[in-house]
Every structure is written in C-alpha cells, then in structure tokens.
Design a protein around this motif. Structure first.
Motif, short mmCIF file in Angstrom:
data_model
loop_
_atom_site.label_atom_id
_atom_site.label_comp_id
_atom_site.label_asym_id
_atom_site.label_seq_id
_atom_site.Cartn_x
_atom_site.Cartn_y
_atom_site.Cartn_z
N GLY A 42 0.78 -1.22 0.00
CA GLY A 42 0.00 0.00 0.00
C GLY A 42 0.82 1.27 0.00
N LYS A 43 2.11 1.16 -0.24
CA LYS A 43 2.98 2.33 -0.22
C LYS A 43 3.59 2.58 -1.58
CE LYS A 43 4.37 1.59 4.61
NZ LYS A 43 5.54 1.41 5.52
N GLU A 44 4.07 3.80 -1.77
CA GLU A 44 4.79 4.12 -3.00
C GLU A 44 6.23 3.60 -2.90
OE1 GLU A 44 2.40 8.18 -4.31
OE2 GLU A 44 4.53 8.25 -3.86
N ARG A 45 6.84 3.45 -4.06
CA ARG A 45 8.23 3.03 -4.08
C ARG A 45 9.12 4.07 -3.41
NH1 ARG A 45 10.16 1.78 -9.85
NH2 ARG A 45 10.33 4.05 -9.97
N GLU A 46 10.06 3.61 -2.63
CA GLU A 46 10.90 4.47 -1.81
C GLU A 46 12.37 4.19 -2.10
OE1 GLU A 46 11.69 5.25 3.00
OE2 GLU A 46 10.65 3.45 2.30
N PHE A 47 13.16 5.26 -2.20
CA PHE A 47 14.60 5.12 -2.36
C PHE A 47 15.20 4.66 -1.04
CE2 PHE A 47 18.85 5.81 -3.64
CZ PHE A 47 19.49 6.47 -2.61
N VAL A 48 16.10 3.67 -1.11
CA VAL A 48 16.75 3.15 0.10
C VAL A 48 18.22 3.56 0.15
CG1 VAL A 48 17.39 1.06 1.36
CG2 VAL A 48 15.16 1.20 0.21
N ALA A 92 8.87 -4.99 2.88
CA ALA A 92 8.66 -4.49 1.51
C ALA A 92 9.29 -5.47 0.53
CB ALA A 92 9.30 -3.11 1.34
N VAL A 93 8.98 -5.25 -0.73
CA VAL A 93 9.75 -5.87 -1.80
C VAL A 93 10.90 -4.93 -2.12
CG1 VAL A 93 9.75 -6.73 -4.16
CG2 VAL A 93 7.72 -7.04 -2.72
N TYR A 94 12.09 -5.47 -2.09
CA TYR A 94 13.29 -4.68 -2.34
C TYR A 94 13.78 -4.95 -3.76
CZ TYR A 94 13.60 -3.26 2.51
OH TYR A 94 13.35 -2.68 3.73
N TYR A 95 14.03 -3.86 -4.48
CA TYR A 95 14.48 -3.94 -5.85
C TYR A 95 15.85 -3.27 -5.98
CZ TYR A 95 9.50 -4.64 -6.81
OH TYR A 95 8.20 -5.10 -6.83
N CYS A 96 16.71 -3.84 -6.81
CA CYS A 96 17.90 -3.10 -7.18
C CYS A 96 17.73 -2.60 -8.61
CB CYS A 96 19.18 -3.92 -7.02
SG CYS A 96 19.41 -5.24 -8.20
N ALA A 97 18.43 -1.53 -8.90
CA ALA A 97 18.33 -0.88 -10.19
C ALA A 97 19.66 -0.21 -10.50
CB ALA A 97 17.21 0.15 -10.19
#
Length: 119
Positions: A42-48, A92-97
C-alpha cells in the motif's frame, strides 16, 4: 542491456539483520550507480540506498540511515545491502536498479526480493 538478480530476502524478527545481494550481468562496465529501492504494501516506491561504481560514493534514504549499509564488489559485479536493526516498517519488496550515466535515471531493474520483518 543490464540484467539484475536480487537475492537474500526472507522473514526476520524485529531487531534482526539481513543482507541482500544484487548481481549484475551484461553491460556492467557501463554502470554508473546501483541503487536499492523498496515498495511496502500500500505504499509508494521508496529510495533506500545507492552506490557509485567508481569511488564508492554512497547515498541513503532518511529512514534507513545508520541501520543499512550499501557496499559493492566490482570483481563480482555485485552490490550488497546490509540491513541491521530491522523494523516491521521495513517490510517491503526490495528492488535493485542501475543508472548507466549521471542523470540518466535508474533504467534497469531486478525482479525484487521480499523482506518481511515480524514484530
């Protein structure tokens, strides 16, 4: 083209630690910066966090400063995210980019890895 594969997610209790890995393949020589992002329910994508390939300059989001550490092993084309003192809100689901050039934006993304922190 750059391909990214994340690993290391899982279930951990609050206060625990996890280390995520992001392995890159393809045009890895052209990567300027690698970043981690997350998206909770339910949240927006966030920079980590992010790290430059040359010089290892690091950047962190305010919510993880002092708890998470990003690092890289250029020989393995892998970037790590060490997560300590985990909180339920880190779930959260953590993504790398990766960003190929300064200011180009993060154009290539991995499939994500789930991190769940229980209270």
């Amino acid at each position: 083209q750059v391909q990214l594969v994340e690993s290391g997610g899982g279930l951990v209790q609050a206060g625990g630690s996890l280390r995520l890995s992001c392995a890159a393949s393809g045009r890895t020589f052209s990567i300027y910066r690698t970043g981690w992002f997350r998206q909770g329910p339910g949240k927006e994508r966030e920079f980590v966090a992010a790290i430059t390939s040359s010089g290892g300059i690091t950047y962190y989001g305010d919510s993880v400063k002092g708890r998470f550490t990003i690092s890289r092993d250029n020989a393995k084309n892998t970037v790590y995210l060490q997560m300590n003192s985990l909180k339920p809100e880190d779930t959260a689901v953590y993504y790398c980019a990766v960003e190929l050039h300064t200011g180009a934006g993060f154009d290539y993304w991995g499939q994500g890895t789930q991190v769940t922190v229980s209270s």
